[in-house]
Design an enzyme around this catalytic site. Structure first.
Site, short mmCIF file in Angstrom:
data_model
loop_
_atom_site.label_atom_id
_atom_site.label_comp_id
_atom_site.label_asym_id
_atom_site.label_seq_id
_atom_site.Cartn_x
_atom_site.Cartn_y
_atom_site.Cartn_z
N LEU A 61 33.37 -9.27 -0.05
CA LEU A 61 34.22 -8.54 -0.99
C LEU A 61 35.65 -8.74 -0.51
O LEU A 61 35.92 -8.72 0.69
CB LEU A 61 33.90 -7.04 -1.00
CG LEU A 61 32.61 -6.56 -1.69
CD1 LEU A 61 32.52 -5.05 -1.58
CD2 LEU A 61 32.55 -6.99 -3.14
N ASP A 62 36.58 -8.92 -1.43
CA ASP A 62 37.97 -9.03 -1.05
C ASP A 62 38.42 -7.77 -0.32
O ASP A 62 37.85 -6.68 -0.51
CB ASP A 62 38.85 -9.20 -2.29
CG ASP A 62 38.59 -10.51 -3.01
OD1 ASP A 62 38.07 -11.44 -2.36
OD2 ASP A 62 38.90 -10.60 -4.21
N LYS A 63 39.44 -7.91 0.50
CA LYS A 63 39.95 -6.78 1.26
C LYS A 63 40.27 -5.58 0.37
O LYS A 63 39.95 -4.44 0.71
CB LYS A 63 41.21 -7.21 2.02
CG LYS A 63 41.88 -6.11 2.84
CD LYS A 63 43.13 -6.63 3.53
CE LYS A 63 43.82 -5.53 4.32
NZ LYS A 63 45.06 -6.02 4.99
N ARG B 84 39.06 -11.31 -10.63
CA ARG B 84 40.52 -11.18 -10.70
C ARG B 84 41.15 -12.34 -11.45
O ARG B 84 42.07 -12.16 -12.26
CB ARG B 84 41.08 -11.05 -9.29
CG ARG B 84 40.63 -9.78 -8.55
CD ARG B 84 40.81 -9.90 -7.06
NE ARG B 84 42.20 -10.17 -6.70
CZ ARG B 84 42.58 -10.56 -5.49
NH1 ARG B 84 41.66 -10.76 -4.54
NH2 ARG B 84 43.85 -10.77 -5.23
N THR C 53 39.04 -4.83 -2.59
CA THR C 53 37.93 -4.37 -3.42
C THR C 53 37.03 -3.42 -2.65
O THR C 53 36.70 -3.67 -1.49
CB THR C 53 37.09 -5.58 -3.91
OG1 THR C 53 37.95 -6.50 -4.58
CG2 THR C 53 36.00 -5.13 -4.86
#
Length: 252
Positions: free
Chosen positions: A53-55, A164, A57
């Site tokens: 997961l992105d930082k 995104r 998110t």
């Protein structure tokens, strides 16, 4: 402490908070807290992240305890056997629903080897449904008000930053996205609502348990600033109506 969503002898799933890296990265050398390290210390076992997961998110993040289990789970992600549901607040009012089928170039970090310009873009597909809208009395360029929407997203592929980038592609970027979003909308949420985080959350994930083969449903309720915005904009009923985890504004 990290919130555990599921824990047995094979795997553990957490509700990752926004702003927490999954593991150490040279792009964030100043960071000293990582999900892998915090979870290891919390449960006293080595853990292996199965996906990312992105930082910015928040939401469901799965780890395995053994490499064989990690490989089995990772294969489910690679073969699109995992069902994922994300929630996002976006700029504007997108269509009521649709499918974004827009190929994406591979994204690499600065420290990784560059991608050959001739490498074709990868297939990327994201289905979405608009759940609720709001119009705020805050000027937006030439307009006297600003429009935003709560969107439910189901990525069918797993490209980096896929949701995104896809939302940017249809001109409805995620609020709080410093890379693909709109600065003035991000600043408005930070200044008017004290909300500076990326409003993207992995709310539900369904996969096959690596040992029993039974369906495993992992759900992470909204919390903190995201939940507060949903409540303030009157979106709780719409959220409940689609079967997503209900907001909990009191949670951190």
């Amino acid at each position: 402490m990290l919130k555990l969503l599921y824990h047995d002898e094979h795997l553990v799933a957490i509700d990752k908070p926004a702003g927490l890296l999954v593991h150490r990265s040279v792009l964030d050398r100043h960071e000293t807290r990582f999900a892998v390290q915090l979870l290891r210390d919390q449960i006293g076992r080595r853990v292996i992240p199965v996906h990312r997961l992105d930082k910015g998110t928040s939401g469901v993040l799965v780890f395995a305890f053994e490499r064989e289990v990690a490989a089995t789970l990772a294969a489910q992600f690679e073969t699109r056997a995992v069902e994922k549901r994300y929630l996002a607040v976006v700029r504007g009012w997108p269509d009521e629903g649709g499918v974004i089928a827009h190929p994406l170039k591979v994204v690499r970090d600065e420290y990784e080897l560059p991608i050959d310009a001739l490498v074709p873009a990868q297939e990327a597909v994201t289905a979405y449904r608009r759940l609720a809208t709001v119009e705020l009395p805050v000027p937006d360029d030439r307009h006297p008000s600003s429009r935003y929407a709560l969107v439910l997203l189901s990525p069918e592929t797993g490209r980096r930053h896929q949701i995104r980038r896809h939302l940017k592609h249809i001109s409805h970027p995620v609020i709080g996205d410093a890379t693909y979003g709109k600065g003035r909308h991000n600043r408005m949420f930070a200044e008017h609502y004290g909300c500076a985080r990326l409003l993207l959350h992995c709310a539900r994930m369904t996969l096959q348990h690596p040992h029993s083969g039974a369906p495993l449903v992992l759900a992470a309720p909204l919390s903190g600033a995201f939940a507060e915005r949903v409540a303030e904009f009157g979106w709780c009923e719409a959220l409940a109506g689609c079967g997503m985890p209900l907001s909990d504004p009191e949670s951190p």
